[in-house]
Design a protein around this motif. Structure first.
Motif, PDB file in Angstrom:
ATOM      1  N   GLU A   1     -66.553 -94.352 -84.361  1.00  0.00           N
ATOM      2  CA  GLU A   1     -66.783 -93.683 -82.622  1.00  0.00           C
ATOM      3  C   GLU A   1     -66.310 -94.756 -81.284  1.00  0.00           C
ATOM      4  OE1 GLU A   1     -70.207 -91.144 -82.449  1.00  0.00           O
ATOM      5  OE2 GLU A   1     -69.330 -91.556 -80.103  1.00  0.00           O
TER       6      GLU A   1
ATOM      7  N   ARG B   1     -68.563 -85.840 -81.586  1.00  0.00           N
ATOM      8  CA  ARG B   1     -69.628 -86.758 -81.452  1.00  0.00           C
ATOM      9  C   ARG B   1     -70.149 -86.090 -81.005  1.00  0.00           C
ATOM     10  NH1 ARG B   1     -67.933 -88.538 -76.027  1.00  0.00           N
ATOM     11  NH2 ARG B   1     -66.408 -88.297 -75.498  1.00  0.00           N
TER      12      ARG B   1
ATOM     13  N   GLU C   1     -75.578 -86.802 -81.024  1.00  0.00           N
ATOM     14  CA  GLU C   1     -75.351 -87.732 -80.413  1.00  0.00           C
ATOM     15  C   GLU C   1     -76.591 -88.758 -81.333  1.00  0.00           C
ATOM     16  OE1 GLU C   1     -73.954 -88.942 -76.597  1.00  0.00           O
ATOM     17  OE2 GLU C   1     -74.750 -91.649 -76.647  1.00  0.00           O
TER      18      GLU C   1
ATOM     19  N   PHE D   1     -71.473 -88.181 -86.547  1.00  0.00           N
ATOM     20  CA  PHE D   1     -70.122 -88.926 -86.111  1.00  0.00           C
ATOM     21  C   PHE D   1     -68.877 -88.446 -87.030  1.00  0.00           C
ATOM     22  CE2 PHE D   1     -69.068 -92.401 -86.264  1.00  0.00           C
ATOM     23  CZ  PHE D   1     -70.275 -93.145 -86.001  1.00  0.00           C
TER      24      PHE D   1
END
Lengths: 440, 116
Positions: free
Chosen positions: B12, B39, B42, B47
């Motif tokens: 990420e 993403r 969270e 992700f």
């Protein structure tokens, strides 16, 4: 918009709710550089408003490996000294791409406020519905109300609202290395949160030269990190504690801050099978460990990895500096998250001794993977650490990666600024900026 | 040649987005890239990667890769709002004209994106 910078400062007069965009020119950047050094200059310019300054560096949000951090600068209520703490995860890059190099929060709002930065615009919004919420609830509410799940949120929790000296800023849902009481300062200013979404674009002075230099550094980063793993484990190992097997049963995935090739954060799945990778219905399956020092402090109390993760989640929700929470837990003989949560809700959390220096300690006090030459002796290591952290904070570099990547020399960073922004930074200027940031 | 995604290797960091954005704009911008980091979950640490190809959307979810033909409607499934922006962007052209290969591959630190 200039090369690599927006060339502006957003001034927010919290008392009136008015905002003003002030343009800054090459002379400002030439004199004060960027990041923490520029923040400091802006702090001094607006000192009568006891400002909190959010800033970005020349290399924040770029292709430079590790170029992802911003920095928050203010006078610490705990030390009385102007200090700097990194803006972690995507916050720094998002601020820059939202259209602002620097944001100066002056004075205090009459009522709870939330600042919304996006597309070069700044909205001072009513934050009364957020007041009283945990940092997690506030982030959820902001993202829901503004309609996007990737908005970055710098917030404070109920601890800062109560004026706790040990309150700490929270980045989205996770603790930041705010050891200086900046969250309490925002609490006094009635600023519950700063929400940021960036969709800008930056030109480069020498685009091909800059990207070629970044590509070379990216290749070196891959070589450095090959086989090293990720997360807080290797950082803790550099600090002298092998916690790999302690973390392993709960480790889900590691995650990086923006633009940083090392995934320095480790997500522990406390309420879900950590081997499950698909999205489940569990809304809050675990906790992202962002700071190896915090983990070690809680582990030292006898907490297992699950209790440590849960304790850190308690700290993040309440907006308490985990290091201070660990001290409270030690004083009270607490070794589980539920007891810590009760203790934090019912009593003041001692801030403890004021942290030394002007730079927040997120990175370990020694090289993570070696390669920085002879640093034997505490004094040599401290001098190295302070300089690396200050240089990183001036240019917008991830503080942990600055302790990992010897190839990110000061000369190389200055060369990148020259290629990207067309600004020459000489040794004398950088030394001067570093000294100011370190308060020397 | 085509890009191969290994979403579980993704960390990420977003370097792919910037590198791809540079290919299109000769500037730094995360919003014009043909590849993006998904993403939006969270708190769940969920992700992955989304790649826009000329005719397909490659969804690099942690649990596996799914390729969808652009324009095809999958009954009962609604696109996530966070994935919609990529539909407005240019499709990946494998960094045509750049002889060192796709920039996202060069900048990805973990081989989550490779060329085969």
């Amino acid at each position: 918009m200039g090369d690599l910078v927006n060339e502006n400062v957003l001034l927010v007069d919290l008392a009136s709710g008015e905002t003003e965009e002030e343009m800054i020119d090459e002379e400002f950047f030439g004199e004060h550089l960027s990041g923490a050094a520029a923040n400091l200059a802006l702090y001094e310019r607006h000192a009568d408003g006891d400002p909190v300054v959010l800033g970005t560096g020349f290399l924040t949000g770029t292709l430079v490996p590790g170029g992802g951090a911003g920095v928050v600068t203010a006078k610490s209520p705990r030390t009385g000294v102007v200090c700097h703490a990194p803006l972690t995860l995507y916050l720094g890059a998002e601020l820059k791409y939202a259209g602002f190099d620097f944001v100066v929060l002056k004075g205090a709002a009459q009522a709870p406020t939330c600042l919304w930065l996006h597309d070069g615009m700044a909205d001072v919004k009513d934050g009364s519905s957020l007041w009283g919420k945990t940092a997690w609830e506030a982030t959820d509410a902001i993202r829901r109300d503004l309609g996007e799940d990737v908005i970055q949120v710098l917030s404070m929790g109920p601890a800062a609202e109560r004026g706790e000296p040990a309150a700490g800023l929270v980045a989205n849902y996770w603790p930041t290395p705010d050891r200086f009481g900046f969250a309490g300062l925002l609490g006094k200013k009635n600023v519950k949160a700063v929400a940021i979404r960036g969709m800008g674009l930056f030109d480069l002075s020498d685009e091909e030269g800059f990207v070629a230099a970044c590509m070379d550094l990216a290749a070196q980063a891959k070589e450095l990190l090959s086989g090293k793993g990720g997360g807080v484990g290797p950082i803790a190992a550099a600090m002298g504690e092998d916690i790999a097997s302690w973390l392993a049963p709960l480790t889900h995935r590691h995650k990086a801050d923006f633009g940083t090739p090392y995934a320095a954060n480790t997500f522990l799945a406390t309420d879900q099978d950590p081997s499950v990778m698909q999205e489940t219905q569990v809304a809050e399956p675990g906790m992202l460990l962002t700071d190896a020092g915090d983990v070690l402090a809680l582990k030292a109390l006898g907490m297992d990895a699950k209790q440590t993760a849960r304790a850190l989640a308690v700290c993040a929700r309440q907006g308490v500096d985990p290091a201070a929470a660990a001290r409270l837990a030690a004083e009270q003989g607490i070794s589980d998250a539920d007891s810590l949560e009760k203790a934090l809700a019912s009593m003041s959390c001692p801030a403890g001794d004021a942290p030394p220096g002007t730079m927040a300690a997120l990175a370990p006090d020694r090289p993570v993977f070696g390669g920085f030459g002879d640093l034997s002796g505490e004094a040599a290591r401290a001098e190295w650490w302070n300089r690396r952290q200050a240089v990183g904070a001036i240019f917008g570099m991830d503080p942990r990666f600055m302790c990992m990547a010897p190839f990110l020399t000061e000369e190389k960073l200055c060369e990148l600024v020259s290629l990207g922004a067309g600004l020459t930074v000489d040794r004398e200027k950088l030394d001067d900026a570093v000294n100011k940031v370190l308060g020397e | 040649m085509e890009l191969v995604l290994d979403p579980l290797k993704c960390i990420e960091c977003g370097a792919c987005e910037l590198a791809c954005g540079y290919h299109w704009d000769r500037a730094l911008s995360p919003v014009t890239s043909s590849i993006m980091v998904y993403r939006a979950r969270e708190k769940k640490n969920y992700f992955g990667l989304i790649l826009k190809q000329p005719e397909h959307l490659v969804l690099g979810r942690p649990e596996g890769i799914e390729t969808q033909r652009i324009g095809a409607v999958t009954e009962g499934r609604e696109a996530d709002a966070s994935a919609k922006p990529i539909m407005l962007r240019e499709a990946c052209d494998l960094c045509e004209g750049f002889d060192q290969g796709p920039l996202c591959v060069l900048f990805c630190p973990t081989a989550a994106i490779t060329a085969a």
